[in-house]
Write a protein that holds these residues in place. Structure first.
Motif, short mmCIF file in Angstrom:
data_model
loop_
_atom_site.label_atom_id
_atom_site.label_comp_id
_atom_site.label_asym_id
_atom_site.label_seq_id
_atom_site.Cartn_x
_atom_site.Cartn_y
_atom_site.Cartn_z
N ALA A 18 1.06 -1.18 -0.07
CA ALA A 18 -0.11 0.08 0.07
C ALA A 18 0.68 1.14 0.08
O ALA A 18 1.78 1.37 0.88
N LYS A 21 -2.04 3.94 3.11
CA LYS A 21 -2.35 2.86 3.64
C LYS A 21 -3.87 2.94 4.06
O LYS A 21 -4.34 4.00 4.38
N TYR A 22 -4.54 1.77 4.28
CA TYR A 22 -5.95 1.54 4.98
C TYR A 22 -5.53 1.28 6.45
O TYR A 22 -4.66 0.68 6.83
N TRP A 23 -6.23 2.22 7.19
CA TRP A 23 -5.95 1.85 8.64
C TRP A 23 -7.34 2.37 9.32
O TRP A 23 -7.90 3.50 9.31
N SER A 108 2.05 -8.60 4.02
CA SER A 108 0.66 -8.68 3.56
C SER A 108 0.31 -10.20 2.82
O SER A 108 -0.29 -10.24 1.91
N SER A 110 -1.68 -12.13 4.16
CA SER A 110 -3.14 -12.46 4.35
C SER A 110 -4.01 -11.70 3.00
O SER A 110 -4.71 -12.55 2.49
N SER A 142 -10.08 -10.40 4.59
CA SER A 142 -9.03 -9.61 4.70
C SER A 142 -9.00 -8.19 3.90
O SER A 142 -9.39 -8.28 2.68
N GLY A 143 -8.87 -7.24 4.58
CA GLY A 143 -8.88 -5.75 3.73
C GLY A 143 -7.84 -5.76 2.64
O GLY A 143 -8.33 -5.60 1.57
N THR A 144 -6.77 -6.18 3.00
CA THR A 144 -5.76 -6.12 1.73
C THR A 144 -6.05 -7.15 0.39
O THR A 144 -6.03 -6.59 -0.41
N ARG A 147 -7.86 -5.72 -2.27
CA ARG A 147 -7.04 -5.03 -3.31
C ARG A 147 -6.22 -6.19 -4.12
O ARG A 147 -6.27 -5.94 -5.52
N SER A 194 -2.28 -7.04 12.30
CA SER A 194 -3.24 -5.72 11.79
C SER A 194 -4.64 -5.46 12.54
O SER A 194 -4.81 -4.54 12.61
N HIS A 198 -6.13 -2.12 13.75
CA HIS A 198 -7.14 -1.40 13.38
C HIS A 198 -8.27 -1.03 14.34
O HIS A 198 -8.74 0.21 14.53
N PHE A 244 2.02 7.48 8.72
CA PHE A 244 0.99 6.14 9.61
C PHE A 244 1.84 5.55 10.35
O PHE A 244 1.20 5.24 11.36
N ASN A 284 4.51 -1.57 6.37
CA ASN A 284 3.23 -1.92 6.90
C ASN A 284 3.38 -1.79 8.41
O ASN A 284 4.27 -1.39 9.11
N THR A 285 2.55 -2.83 9.08
CA THR A 285 2.60 -2.91 10.44
C THR A 285 3.67 -3.84 11.11
O THR A 285 3.73 -4.16 12.22
O1 PMV Z 1 -5.78 -6.06 5.44
P1 PMV Z 1 -4.86 -5.94 7.09
O2 PMV Z 1 -6.16 -5.99 8.06
O3 PMV Z 1 -3.87 -6.94 7.11
O4 PMV Z 1 -4.63 -4.44 7.05
C1 PMV Z 1 -3.44 -3.77 6.22
C2 PMV Z 1 -2.86 -2.88 7.11
C3 PMV Z 1 -1.80 -1.98 6.20
O5 PMV Z 1 -0.98 -3.26 5.69
C4 PMV Z 1 -1.04 -1.43 7.40
C5 PMV Z 1 -2.14 -1.02 5.17
C6 PMV Z 1 -2.52 -1.52 3.95
O6 PMV Z 1 -3.23 -0.73 3.38
O7 PMV Z 1 -2.09 -2.48 3.44
#
Ligand code: PMV
Length: 331
Positions: A18, A21-23, A108, A110, A142-144, A147, A194, A198, A244, A284-285
């Protein structure tokens, strides 16, 4: 419920990085994000997943990287339940999944994992979803992954409802040849997931300031990608990464994601620039670092970063395509 005949299906999906970032989530169950995000799919950081629904199974049989970790199994079973509900089948599934990069270290996994699972499981259950439908379904796991259903440069539209929160490719993979030198400073599991992060996203006082400017940031970054303006692009991506992490550091409880090696790489990247090697970091995290550069600098950037005392290795990623079905099943 219909008992349909199903087949074994295997998909390969790539992770992403990202840029914005999505947060934070405005809806935890549906995983609706507080803000939109922009990323690039990473060919080179891949997950392969095989799924087969079968009448012979009395429960789901899930193996990820040779293990059946209880927390991961629960998350996969929940996603299989979404697929079963959509396909109107009652069969259990066997799922085997492998990555070619370390999981749970901020790279990422996940995202690629649940994107591969979404496509393999829906196809194995006899469904054929559009990219938008697959993105909406993947988002709930999973949010990522929302995408990682798409290819190239990707925007996740935050949306107020489930049908309006999905991702789309804004430029194809061959639009701009960027390279991501992924610098591995550790392979141990990160301490804070993550998912946990969140939950505390809003707890720090700088979060609301970030949210006020994020749409404008996305708009500017899209413009720089469109113009292939690497300097402005890189400066904005690096500033966003630091912003971030200032949100993470000032949330309650604070999240310190970096390891000493992370800081070593960040300083080295800024030093490389002073010697004319254009590269920019984002994180990222986790503690591993993504270093974005151009093909002409890639080898030198890689060599310099690999020579740092705390760096274990680098992985190389190019801009990736959307997930693909492959014939080599994992079982
Ligand atoms: O999809 P998750 O819950 O692993 O969250 C992703 C959070 C970040 O990697 C920090 C930002 C992003 O947009 O990938």
């Amino acid at each position: 419920m219909i008992k349909r005949t199903t087949t074994k299906v295997t998909y390969r999906a790539s992770s992403d990085i990202a840029f914005i970032k999505y947060w934070g989530k405005k809806n935890k169950t549906l995983r609706l994000p507080e803000n939109g995000s922009l990323s690039m799919i990473l060919n080179g950081l891949d997950t392969v997943t095989t799924v087969e629904f079968s009448q012979k199974l009395s429960k789901d049989d899930i193996t990820i990287e040779g293990e059946s970790d209880a927390k991961e199994v629960i998350r996969v079973v929940r996603h299989l339940d979404r697929v079963r509900a959509l396909a109107k089948i009652e069969l259990f599934a066997k799922v085997v999944s492998e990555n070619n990069f370390p999981k749970a270290t901020g790279l990422s996994s996940s995202g690629s994992g649940f994107a591969a699972l979404t496509y393999a499981a829906t196809r194995a259950a006899g469904l054929k979803l559009s990219e938008k439908e697959a993105s909406i379904l993947a988002r709930q796991s999973s949010g990522t992954a929302c995408r990682c259903i798409c290819g190239g440069f990707v925007e996740w539209l935050d949306g107020e409802t489930s049908p309006t929160s999905y991702s789309e490719s804004i430029f194809p993979a061959n639009y701009w040849d960027l390279r991501d030198v992924v610098v591995v400073v550790g392979e141990q599991k990160k301490k804070i997931s993550s998912t946990r992060g969140h939950k505390s996203a809003r707890s720090g006082k700088f979060y609301s300031v970030r949210q006020q400017h994020i749409s404008e940031k996305i708009r500017r970054l899209k413009k720089f990608i469109k113009k292939k303006d690497f300097t402005n692009f890189g400066e904005l991506v690096e500033t966003e990464a630091l912003e971030f992490h200032s949100i993470l550091l000032t949330s309650q409880p604070p999240i310190i994601a970096w390891h000493p090696g992370t800081v070593e790489v960040m300083l080295a990247v800024q030093e490389l620039r002073s010697h004319g090697l254009e590269a920019y970091f984002t994180i990222n995290t986790g503690f591993n670092v993504h270093v974005l550069t151009l093909p002409k600098h890639e080898q030198q950037v890689r060599k310099k970063l690999e020579s740092l005392p705390l760096v274990q290795k680098t992985l190389l990623a190019k801009v990736g395509e959307k997930p693909v079905e492959i014939k080599n099943h994992l079982f």
